[in-house]
Enzyme design. Structure first.
Site, PDB file in Angstrom:
ATOM      1  N   ASP A  79       0.896  -1.474   0.011  1.00  0.00           N
ATOM      2  CA  ASP A  79       0.057  -0.048  -0.047  1.00  0.00           C
ATOM      3  C   ASP A  79       0.919   1.227  -0.176  1.00  0.00           C
ATOM      4  OD1 ASP A  79      -2.525  -1.386   0.015  1.00  0.00           O
ATOM      5  OD2 ASP A  79      -2.161  -1.514   2.218  1.00  0.00           O
ATOM      6  N   ASP A 111      -7.029  -1.127  -4.605  1.00  0.00           N
ATOM      7  CA  ASP A 111      -8.045  -0.675  -3.526  1.00  0.00           C
ATOM      8  C   ASP A 111      -9.157   0.164  -4.278  1.00  0.00           C
ATOM      9  OD1 ASP A 111      -6.819  -2.756  -1.705  1.00  0.00           O
ATOM     10  OD2 ASP A 111      -5.782  -1.060  -0.896  1.00  0.00           O
TER      11      ASP A 111
END
Length: 150
Positions: free
Chosen positions: A107, A125
């Site tokens: 991330d 995401d």
């Protein structure tokens, strides 16, 4: 094509972050709003279910198969719905690749909404969230159109 584009962009950006930044390192893009921060997640959204890889593998495989079947059966005139499903498919596969190869998800998009420190996320995401939002939008539009035709 949309899913392939999402997967390629997702994996490229994750590779850049994983190879060029140390975990925890952060680069300011917009002060107090947007940063690129190297982070790893061994769970699902917001770090829940840490280390439950077999659960993620199973769920992702079922979701990907369902999306592929649905996309194949989707009439061509339902373009918005097709885009939504393509985004969802690309996002699901992008994070699946990370879990399968890295045993964690990379991330890096770190935002602040006012003073709220939003959980760090990635391109996959984002694609998943946008895809789900488009499905809701399409469903709302179809429902409104059906009511109009009554």
């Amino acid at each position: 094509m949309i899913a392939l584009l999402v997967i390629a962009l997702d994996q490229l950006t994750k590779w850049l972050v994983a190879t060029k930044m140390k975990i925890g390192e952060s680069v300011t893009i917009i002060p107090n709003a947007l940063y690129i921060t190297s982070h790893r997640n061994r769970g699902a959204a917001w770090g829940i279910l840490q280390g439950q890889f077999w659960l993620f593998y199973l769920i992702t495989i079922v979701v990907v198969i369902g999306l592929v079947i649905y996309i194949q059966r989707l009439p061509r005139e339902e373009r918005l719905f097709g885009v939504a499903l393509g985004l969802m498919l690309g996002g699901a596969i992008g994070n699946f690749i990370d879990r399968l190869i890295r045993k964690e998800v990379v991330d890096f998009i770190h935002t602040y909404i006012g003073t709220y420190n939003f959980p760090i996320f990635n391109i996959a995401d984002s694609a998943l969230c946008i895809g789900v939002a488009l499905v809701f939008l399409q469903t709302f539009m179809m429902s409104a159109k059906e009511k109009e035709n009554e």
